[in-house]
Design a protein around this motif. Structure first.
Motif, short mmCIF file in Angstrom:
data_model
loop_
_atom_site.label_atom_id
_atom_site.label_comp_id
_atom_site.label_asym_id
_atom_site.label_seq_id
_atom_site.Cartn_x
_atom_site.Cartn_y
_atom_site.Cartn_z
N LYS A 119 -5.01 -27.56 44.49
CA LYS A 119 -5.39 -26.54 45.46
C LYS A 119 -5.50 -25.13 44.88
CE LYS A 119 -0.63 -25.77 47.06
NZ LYS A 119 -0.52 -24.39 46.54
N ASP A 120 -4.72 -24.80 43.92
CA ASP A 120 -4.72 -23.43 43.39
C ASP A 120 -5.85 -23.18 42.40
OD1 ASP A 120 -2.46 -22.69 44.85
OD2 ASP A 120 -1.10 -23.42 43.30
N TYR A 121 -6.57 -24.22 42.03
CA TYR A 121 -7.59 -24.08 40.99
C TYR A 121 -8.98 -24.53 41.43
CZ TYR A 121 -3.16 -24.06 38.46
OH TYR A 121 -1.87 -23.79 38.06
N ASP A 123 -11.89 -25.19 44.80
CA ASP A 123 -12.34 -25.16 46.18
C ASP A 123 -12.59 -26.60 46.62
OD1 ASP A 123 -12.38 -22.35 46.28
OD2 ASP A 123 -14.37 -22.30 45.37
N LEU A 153 -1.35 -27.70 52.89
CA LEU A 153 -2.12 -26.50 52.55
C LEU A 153 -2.21 -25.50 53.68
CD1 LEU A 153 -5.14 -27.99 50.53
CD2 LEU A 153 -2.79 -27.55 49.81
N TYR A 155 -4.88 -24.87 55.48
CA TYR A 155 -6.17 -24.19 55.35
C TYR A 155 -6.95 -24.29 56.66
CZ TYR A 155 -5.83 -23.88 50.20
OH TYR A 155 -5.47 -23.58 48.91
N ASP A 169 -10.81 -18.33 50.24
CA ASP A 169 -9.96 -19.12 49.35
C ASP A 169 -9.32 -20.30 50.06
OD1 ASP A 169 -10.49 -17.52 47.16
OD2 ASP A 169 -8.80 -16.18 47.55
N LYS A 170 -8.92 -20.09 51.30
CA LYS A 170 -8.14 -21.11 51.99
C LYS A 170 -8.96 -21.77 53.10
CE LYS A 170 -3.63 -19.15 50.85
NZ LYS A 170 -2.30 -18.75 51.35
#
Length: 237
Positions: A119-121, A123, A153, A155, A169-170
């Motif tokens: 998730k941090d790297y 989409d 997440l 999101y 981003d989210k």
């Protein structure tokens, strides 16, 4: 021997009939058979629903009256109907899945395990494709994947994009394609800087869903009251 009550005789109902094991018995409830579950006085071992949400009331009434397990393979339910299914699981065993394919359930497990790492790297985008006659969009399977990914997440879901649609981003994008005779295709795209990871499942016939649902029905017939999904069937978890 298992006596299975099949609700619905559309394209999937016909494949279920073709896929039934020799030792099992199938009772079909559908207008094409001039038979109604509401009028059926005998008891089946398990109900298998491959129809549409309009039949939920009849299914619940029969299941609660006869204490029969229910496998639900229909999608497109409203939130109110989903809550009623949840309440049904407090009276009889209920198996609910947006997809009964072994490959799809394994893919869902992969997404559950690895999305928190990615998730941090990357989409995340989900693309699903189905035949032109499918009534609901996005597919129940796409929603299942989205909810699985989003468990840790929190999101936002974005369903398609039009006009000014700069990505945040989210968010998890969910897109539906309808055309031709596509049986079912689901792709989860992890798009990162200078690299892309794709996890994809393609169905080439409806038989995989019928076989999975029938396996689920056999498994559910031995379970106690409760709410189950295909992870329970395959992984006992």
């Amino acid at each position: 021997m298992l006596k299975i009550g099949l609700v619905g005789y559309g394209a999937m109902g016909k494949v279920v009939e073709e896929s039934i094991q020799v030792d099992d018995e199938l009772a079909i409830f559908a207008p094409e058979y001039d038979s109604s579950l509401a009028d059926y006085q005998e008891k089946v071992d398990v109900l298998l629903d491959f129809s549409n949400p309009a039949n939920l009331d009849t299914i619940i009434e029969y299941a609660t009256t006869h204490k029969v397990p229910v496998v639900i393979a229909t999608t497109g339910y409203s939130e109110e109907q989903e809550e009623r299914i949840n309440q049904l699981s407090k009276e009889v065993p209920v198996l609910l899945s947006a997809n009964y394919s072994l490959g799809v359930i394994l893919m869902n497990r992969i997404l559950k395990d690895y999305s928190p790492i990615l998730k941090d790297y990357f989409d995340i985008e989900i693309i699903e494709k189905h035949h032109r006659w499918k009534e609901d969009a996005p597919s129940g399977t796409a929603k299942m994947f989205a909810n699985t990914i989003n468990e840790t997440l929190n999101y936002d879901f974005v369903y398609g994009r039009e006009g000014v649609a700069k990505r945040t981003d989210k968010e998890i994008g969910v897109h539906a394609v309808r055309g031709g005779s596509i049986v079912g295709e689901h792709e989860v795209l992890f798009a990162g800087q200078d690299e892309v990871l794709t996890i994809k499942h393609q169905a080439f016939s409806k038989k995989i869903f019928a076989v999975g649902a029938l396996n689920g029905a056999r498994w559910l017939s031995d379970q106690k009251v409760g709410f189950y999904d295909m992870n329970d069937v395959l992984f006992e978890s």
